[in-house]
Structures are given as C-alpha cells and as structure tokens.
Write an enzyme that holds these catalytic residues in place. Structure first.
Site, PDB file in Angstrom:
ATOM      1  N   ASP A 153       0.806  -1.201   0.006  1.00  0.00           N
ATOM      2  CA  ASP A 153      -0.051  -0.084   0.110  1.00  0.00           C
ATOM      3  C   ASP A 153       1.003   1.196  -0.041  1.00  0.00           C
ATOM      4  OD1 ASP A 153      -2.409   1.945   0.971  1.00  0.00           O
ATOM      5  OD2 ASP A 153      -3.180  -0.010   0.908  1.00  0.00           O
ATOM      6  N   HIS A 156      -4.215   6.069   3.307  1.00  0.00           N
ATOM      7  CA  HIS A 156      -4.704   4.920   2.577  1.00  0.00           C
ATOM      8  C   HIS A 156      -4.018   3.647   3.384  1.00  0.00           C
ATOM      9  CE1 HIS A 156      -5.701   1.707  -0.243  1.00  0.00           C
ATOM     10  NE2 HIS A 156      -6.924   2.123  -0.370  1.00  0.00           N
ATOM     11  N   SER A 178     -11.210  -1.138  -0.997  1.00  0.00           N
ATOM     12  CA  SER A 178     -10.029  -0.865  -0.355  1.00  0.00           C
ATOM     13  C   SER A 178     -10.012  -1.406   1.338  1.00  0.00           C
ATOM     14  CB  SER A 178      -9.356   0.180  -0.489  1.00  0.00           C
ATOM     15  OG  SER A 178      -8.561   0.405  -1.382  1.00  0.00           O
TER      16      SER A 178
END
Length: 419
Positions: A115, A149, A306
């Site tokens: 990620d 994220h 996600s």
C-alpha cells in the site's frame, strides 16, 4: 508510465545487450533489477524521443535476445474520500469477530500490506509492524510520510488498541509501493508495475503467508506471473475488487485467478455503488463508511473496496493461526464456503459467494467444532453406511448492527487505472 518499457532478455544474451538495445532503439536504461519470486532480471528503459510505446515494444520484440517487452503499468489505490456520514464499528458484529476471536486472533501470522506509507507509530499499530520495506526508495529522495490509505488498511488487518481489527495479533509486513502528492490525503497515490513486483518479491522473501492489495489497474503479464509463483509457494493473495463502477471491465490484481477478490457492502448489506462487478468477485466485507486509523494518531471514516479486502485478509490470518498447514486453496474454500449468501441464491457477480463470516470460516476449516444447527444440517445425499455425515458450512444470519449507514450520498472514487 508514459515512455517506459520493461524488457526481459533470453538466457545466454550478451552481458552488454541492455546497452546495445539502448543505443539501437534510442532508449535510456534507467535500471536493471533482479527478482527472486520469479527468477528474472527486468531492464527498465525510457524512450528518448516521441515514438509511441507500442512501436518501441514492437521493435524490441523482433530482437532474438529479447524474451519480452512490456509496459510499466500504473496502479492506483482504490478507496474513496471521507464520506459525509460517520457511523460506528458495525463491521465487528457483521463479521462475527468477537465469536471468532475466542478461537484465534491471527497470532504470529505474517500478513503483508502492499500500500502507501503506514503510520507505524499510531497507537493502534504499536508493535504490530514486524518488518517494513519501501519499494519506492530508489526513485525518491524525500523521506516518506505516513499516508491515510496505507494506515487505514494496516489498521483493518491488525489494529490492537481501541480499533477492532480482524487479526490483532498478526505480524504486519508494511510495504510502501504507492506515493503521490498530498501524502496525508487518502487518494492520489500511485505505483507502477516495477514497484508492485518489488513489493511482491520482498513479501515472498519475508515469509508472508497472506498479502493484501487495495489497489487496481490494468492486466499485466509480469504481475500475473509473480502472483502465480507466490500462490504456488503457499501465499494467499487478497485484493480489492475496485471502485470503477458496474460498467468497468475487471481490474487487476483482483481479477487475476491467483487472487481472492473482495467487494464492499454497508451496514445494511447493500453493495457499495461504485464497486466493480464480475464473475471474479469472491467475497463481500464491510467497506462503506468504515471506522479506520489515520496518520498522526487520528481516526476517520473511509469507503471503498480497499477497506473490505484487508478484513478478509485478517480472517485468513485467523484460519492460519488455528491451522497453519492450510493451503491457499483450502483458505479460499473455507472463506467462500462459509460466507452468508447475499443477492441472488448462490455466487453472483455482485457479492461473490456472499458476506465473509469469521467464526463460520474457522468452523468450515475444521478449526472449531460445528454449531448444533450445523451438525444437524442434512447433506445433499445420505452417506454410505458406516460413514460419518459431514456438516455443510453454515449460512449464518448476521446480527443486526448499529444504525444503518445510508448510501444516498456515497463517496465516489476516480476510476481505477490512470494513463
């Protein structure tokens, strides 16, 4: 990446072949990199003039020493900006985490998170990150910053504070393969084929049993080869299905046959409107207005497939703690065979096999005794005399969680791959 090409040479090619190709095809050799997961050296070139990528690849492919010439694709993280509505941790009840945690917590199972930058100093992740790797270090000079994220995804796998996670005792392998402008923002980070291959290669070398990938982009032959090689060595790959909408073609790596593709639902089991659809979708998990960790010790709410994928990866870690000898095929079977059916009866292109259930998956894998209802469930055919009857994996009804989160104003994400 505009103007970039990845070249692999055939065995026995002259040592100076990369330099020869650069001179002949008007290219600049950026780097040559050796990988172990798939034993190959990739030479990364940049086109020095205005020729199109297709023309350069065609020219390179005519050389008898060139095994392959392919683009360096771009992949983007697949999660939407913060929604307007803030719910609570409805995923805890939906996934049956309290019941499952009485049996397993993913203890010592290595889960790689490919990620953006992770805030390993976050109170929820203190002690959770066993190893880190920066696949972008060779192309950047500035030190990386924690990214919303990556921090969110890592917390959903293995947070161990006030934030509930699927595998709070797992060992996270934090891999940064995505970056971009505004590191504090959840969207905007990108990575390329070469960065993802570095990440997969390192994860294999670090002993990852599970790899979670919340990004999406085009099909890539090298990506598929690396995933197949890792699967053959016993690694389970889990990926977000993508947020490009129902009309989008399948996105990768989720659409790859070596991967368990996960879509997103809300607190009332409604499909995330922007989720990709397709026969490759395997499971659904909470992904709408999910409570997550944020950089700087903060918290927030994020939506997208996600957010769903790492929760399934965490459940897989529970299964491996309970039964370390489970193969990727057995893990997939336990996850899908125990899912609570949603949508039309049976697997479908929206929800896959259905909604993931942590405790039922443990029972399906033989890591826990069946419930009374499961033991009493008849099989489709009576077993031969003298043979024990096998209980069918359950289709449990989920307990009603907190107040539902409306999707009248769903957060929208830019389409998957960027040119």
């Amino acid at each position: 990446m505009p103007g970039e090409v990845l070249v692999a040479l055939r065995p026995g090619a002259p040592a100076d072949m990369p330099a020869r190709l650069a001179r002949r095809e008007r290219l600049t050799l950026i780097a040559s990199e050796r990988f172990g997961l798939v034993p190959v050296t990739l030479h990364r070139f940049r086109i020095r003039d205005r020729r199109g990528l297709a023309a350069v690849i065609a020219a390179l492919s005519t050389d008898r020493h060139v095994a392959s010439a392919r683009p360096n694709h771009v992949y983007a993280l697949v999660q939407a900006p913060e929604p307007a509505f803030a719910g609570s941790q409805y995923a805890v009840a939906k996934l049956h985490l309290p019941q499952a945690h009485a049996l397993a917590t993913g203890r010592d199972v290595a889960v790689a998170v490919i990620d953006s930058g992770i805030d390993a100093a976050h109170p929820e992740l203190a002690g959770a990150v066993a190893k880190s790797f920066d696949a972008l270090a060779r192309s950047e000079t500035a030190p990386p910053s924690p990214h919303a994220h990556g921090t969110a995804v890592a917390g959903l796998v293995g947070a161990r504070g006030q934030l509930a996670s699927a595998a709070p005792a797992s060992r996270l392998l934090a891999i940064r393969a995505f970056s971009g402008t505004g590191e504090a923002r959840p969207s905007g980070a990108q990575g390329t084929t070469i960065h993802v291959l570095r990440a997969l290669d390192w994860a294999a070398g670090a002993g990852a049993r599970i790899v979670t990938m919340s990004f999406a982009g085009p099909a890539d032959a090298w990506l598929s080869q690396f995933l197949a090689a890792g699967l053959a060595k016993g690694t389970l790959y889990v990926a977000a299905a993508g947020n490009a909408g129902p009309a989008s073609p399948p996105l990768h790596p989720a659409a790859d046959p070596s991967v368990v593709a996960v879509t997103a639902t809300d607190a009332e089991d409604r499909l995330y409107p922007a989720a990709n659809r397709g026969a490759h979708v395997a499971l659904a998990a909470p992904g709408v207005e999910v409570f997550v960790a944020a950089p700087g010790g903060g918290y927030g709410f994020l939506s997208g497939t996600s957010m769903a994928a790492p929760q399934v990866a965490g459940i897989a870690a529970m299964l491996l703690q309970a039964k370390p000898d489970l193969t990727p095929a057995a893990l997939r079977s336990a996850l899908t065979g125990s899912a609570r059916d949603l949508g039309p009866p049976g697997p479908d292109p929206e929800y896959g096999a259905g909604f993931a259930q942590a405790d039922a998956a443990l029972r399906a894998a033989g890591a826990a005794p069946p419930t009374i209802a499961e033991a009493a469930r008849p099989t489709s055919a009576s077993p031969p005399q003298g043979m024990a009857e096998t209980a069918t994996p359950p289709a449990l009804a989920s307990p009603q969680g907190p107040a539902g989160t409306p999707d009248a104003v769903p957060a929208t994400e830019p389409p998957g791959p960027r040119p």
